[in-house]
Design an enzyme around this catalytic site. Sequence first.
Site, PDB file in Angstrom:
ATOM      1  N   LYS A 207       0.926  -1.105  -0.056  1.00 46.50           N
ATOM      2  CA  LYS A 207       0.039  -0.099   0.023  1.00 46.50           C
ATOM      3  C   LYS A 207       0.946   1.154   0.065  1.00 46.50           C
ATOM      4  CE  LYS A 207      -1.833   2.982   2.979  1.00 46.50           C
ATOM      5  NZ  LYS A 207      -1.887   4.112   2.182  1.00 46.50           N
ATOM      6  N   CYS A 315      13.677  10.749   6.018  1.00 45.03           N
ATOM      7  CA  CYS A 315      13.671  10.184   7.301  1.00 45.03           C
ATOM      8  C   CYS A 315      15.043  10.555   8.279  1.00 45.03           C
ATOM      9  CB  CYS A 315      13.336   8.837   7.361  1.00 45.03           C
ATOM     10  SG  CYS A 315      14.295   7.695   6.317  1.00 45.03           S
ATOM     11  N   GLU A 412      10.447  15.672  15.152  1.00 43.16           N
ATOM     12  CA  GLU A 412      10.848  15.727  13.762  1.00 43.16           C
ATOM     13  C   GLU A 412       9.767  16.696  12.914  1.00 43.16           C
ATOM     14  OE1 GLU A 412       9.380  11.915  11.506  1.00 43.16           O
ATOM     15  OE2 GLU A 412      11.178  12.103  10.543  1.00 43.16           O
TER      16      GLU A 412
HETATM   17  P1  NAP Z   1       2.656   7.833   8.096  1.00 44.32           P
HETATM   18  O1  NAP Z   1       1.590   8.827   8.411  1.00 44.32           O
HETATM   19  O2  NAP Z   1       3.160   7.036   8.986  1.00 44.32           O
HETATM   20  O3  NAP Z   1       2.242   7.027   6.845  1.00 44.32           O
HETATM   21  C1  NAP Z   1       2.811   5.817   6.458  1.00 44.32           C
HETATM   22  C2  NAP Z   1       2.301   5.047   5.811  1.00 44.32           C
HETATM   23  O4  NAP Z   1       0.999   4.291   6.561  1.00 44.32           O
HETATM   24  C3  NAP Z   1       1.293   5.723   4.563  1.00 44.32           C
HETATM   25  O5  NAP Z   1       1.089   4.537   3.622  1.00 44.32           O
HETATM   26  C4  NAP Z   1      -0.310   5.686   5.310  1.00 44.32           C
HETATM   27  O6  NAP Z   1      -1.209   6.069   4.652  1.00 44.32           O
HETATM   28  C5  NAP Z   1      -0.085   4.597   6.106  1.00 44.32           C
HETATM   29  N1  NAP Z   1      -0.924   4.486   7.335  1.00 44.32           N
HETATM   30  C6  NAP Z   1      -1.591   5.627   8.096  1.00 44.32           C
HETATM   31  N2  NAP Z   1      -1.906   5.168   9.303  1.00 44.32           N
HETATM   32  C7  NAP Z   1      -2.090   3.788   9.159  1.00 44.32           C
HETATM   33  C8  NAP Z   1      -2.517   3.018  10.365  1.00 44.32           C
HETATM   34  N3  NAP Z   1      -3.242   3.056  11.356  1.00 44.32           N
HETATM   35  N4  NAP Z   1      -2.156   1.633  10.026  1.00 44.32           N
HETATM   36  C9  NAP Z   1      -1.547   1.107   8.778  1.00 44.32           C
HETATM   37  N5  NAP Z   1      -0.899   2.265   8.057  1.00 44.32           N
HETATM   38  C10 NAP Z   1      -1.338   3.400   8.036  1.00 44.32           C
HETATM   39  O7  NAP Z   1       3.948   8.664   7.476  1.00 44.32           O
HETATM   40  P2  NAP Z   1       3.857   9.597   6.485  1.00 44.32           P
HETATM   41  O8  NAP Z   1       3.520  11.165   7.203  1.00 44.32           O
HETATM   42  O9  NAP Z   1       3.509   9.178   5.189  1.00 44.32           O
HETATM   43  O10 NAP Z   1       5.647   9.622   6.124  1.00 44.32           O
HETATM   44  C11 NAP Z   1       6.514  10.537   6.752  1.00 44.32           C
HETATM   45  C12 NAP Z   1       7.054   9.695   8.168  1.00 44.32           C
HETATM   46  O11 NAP Z   1       7.905   8.551   7.575  1.00 44.32           O
HETATM   47  C13 NAP Z   1       8.227  10.361   8.932  1.00 44.32           C
HETATM   48  O12 NAP Z   1       7.854  10.408  10.190  1.00 44.32           O
HETATM   49  C14 NAP Z   1       9.464   9.649   8.333  1.00 44.32           C
HETATM   50  O13 NAP Z   1      10.583   9.774   9.133  1.00 44.32           O
HETATM   51  C15 NAP Z   1       9.233   8.459   8.180  1.00 44.32           C
HETATM   52  N6  NAP Z   1      10.190   7.653   7.140  1.00 44.32           N
HETATM   53  C16 NAP Z   1      11.076   6.827   7.586  1.00 44.32           C
HETATM   54  C17 NAP Z   1      11.879   6.138   6.926  1.00 44.32           C
HETATM   55  C18 NAP Z   1      12.705   5.104   7.409  1.00 44.32           C
HETATM   56  O14 NAP Z   1      13.457   4.311   6.687  1.00 44.32           O
HETATM   57  N7  NAP Z   1      12.933   4.892   8.681  1.00 44.32           N
HETATM   58  C19 NAP Z   1      11.899   6.207   5.497  1.00 44.32           C
HETATM   59  C20 NAP Z   1      10.712   7.201   5.008  1.00 44.32           C
HETATM   60  C21 NAP Z   1      10.093   7.950   5.955  1.00 44.32           C
HETATM   61  P3  NAP Z   1      -1.580   7.498   4.149  1.00 44.32           P
HETATM   62  O15 NAP Z   1      -0.654   8.208   3.628  1.00 44.32           O
HETATM   63  O16 NAP Z   1      -2.769   7.320   3.165  1.00 44.32           O
HETATM   64  O17 NAP Z   1      -2.130   8.230   5.262  1.00 44.32           O
END
Ligand code: NAP
Length: 502
Positions: A207, A315, A412
């Site tokens: 997804k 990230c 962050e």
């Molecule tokens: P996010 O809100 O956690 O979303 C990540 C993914 O999870 C999206 O596909 C999101 O769908 C989905 N999601 C949301 N709520 C969920 C739930 N309750 N259960 C299952 N899936 C769910 O993160 P983001 O805002 O997209 O991305 C930014 C974050 O990612 C930052 O904190 C960044 O540091 C982190 N990140 C970490 C890495 C690493 O390798 N450590 C790499 C890249 C990014 P929707 O988008 O449709 O809401």
Amino acid sequence: MPKTISEKKSEIKTNGEIHPASHASKWNYAPSPESTDHIHLEKQYGLFINNQFVKPHSNKYFDTINPATEEKIADIAEADETDVDNAVKSAKNAYEKYWKKLSSKERGKYIYRIARMIQERSRELAVIESMDGGKPIRESRDIDVPLAANHFFYYAGWADKLEYAFPNRKPEPIGVAGQIIPWNFPLLMAAWKIAPALACGNTVVLKPAETTSLTALKLAEIIRDCDLPPGVVNIITGAGKTGAVLVQHPLVNKIAFTGSTEVGKIIQKAIAGTNKKLTLELGGKSANIIFDDAPINEAVEGIINGIFFNQGHVCCAGSRLFVQESVYDEVIRKLKHRMKSLIVGNPLDKNTDIGAINSKSQLEKIHYYLDIGVKEGATIYQSTSILPTKGYFCAPTLFLETSQSHRIVQEEIFGPVLTIQTFRTVEEVIEKANNTPYGLAAGVWTDKGSKIFNLTSKMRAGVVWANTYNKFDPTSPFGGYKESGFGREGGLHGLLPYVNLR
Ligand code: NAP
Ligand code: MG
């Protein structure tokens, strides 16, 4: 009445004065936009299940927009429980009937084919990545797309050599992997997830993030054109709710999640007590450390690359800068000078350094933190780059005179915002750098190898770059400590989450 983002943009305080956020850039280049003639996009995208694009059960679609123009690009299907169930059952069926029985060499051939086709279509993928997500074409063209292809090449090579990866053990696939990815590296994160899963003999339901589904759907077309057996890879679009349903599906054997720490915790709770395997790649607040014996010009370039690269939507961004006191003035002077030349604007223009913030809500989050930083008493400095009037853009920003207790230092932000502190001794900077709930990455700039080794062994960070920053390679493992998650992706280590060892 609450202020609009553009009103706020032009009212950012700089050293106590009100400054317009944008001035004329020092360097002027003629526009050099990448052409979009060669790309092919549908008006509406279904869900990719069993190698076919199908209509969503609810018949609901949502818009994906271009964050640089705020214009709609396409309709994207929203998967509900029935669709998730169909996708998981299709993956389970493909796993039992075909994929786990296929010889590992044949599996490898399919993965090589995906890698080659990503290369063949790289120009189209890069343009679509920049249109849908807002990142500069230079990055999607030179970093995201080539690295995505390289991940498939690298793991294709492992498919028939798993017994060498785990000597004296018998690696077996796990089954169906449910994979959920964020919006900052849409195609690359899909590659990080899908390639090792397939190489180890698992099937996949992926997804993508709601705001950046397009390149994952283009990858679905590639997978279909590669004649992968139906159901081996399924790609379902939707919001967080779709992800939550996937996490809870009883036929899913492994969850691989990249995203925020907040959602990572929700997922960990949701699968507690089940026998699902889990890897979490979460947020970060990484330290970039400049010692007085560092090559300062190179370090300044490394600071720029570490935080302003990809609008700070990384990230592992080096979002906390630590500068040794004796070179502080020089570093800040050179950093401000370099920031003047950064071009913020059209992601499709090859001259652009900083593209669009991925979504309106992310831009609002960044502005929320800019306000907090000012209220906390830090001194804000923003580059004089001209911001386009339409779209979601943010000027590269420094916060000087910050302290460990500031929220902008602890939390962050996920935008082009750098907090700066000074230090005197090695011990002091190690303590300060480790004083965070996160532990994803760090950078160290120094002339002395001994200092590098000392720091790499004492930093609680998954990756420590020395005299460089934000360098990625499929052969190198990546992952975090503490609230940045667990499990590694990339390299030999990236195979482990996708096998059971006997
Ligand atoms: P996010 O809100 O956690 O979303 C990540 C993914 O999870 C999206 O596909 C999101 O769908 C989905 N999601 C949301 N709520 C969920 C739930 N309750 N259960 C299952 N899936 C769910 O993160 P983001 O805002 O997209 O991305 C930014 C974050 O990612 C930052 O904190 C960044 O540091 C982190 N990140 C970490 C890495 C690493 O390798 N450590 C790499 C890249 C990014 P929707 O988008 O449709 O809401
Ligand atoms: Mg979009």
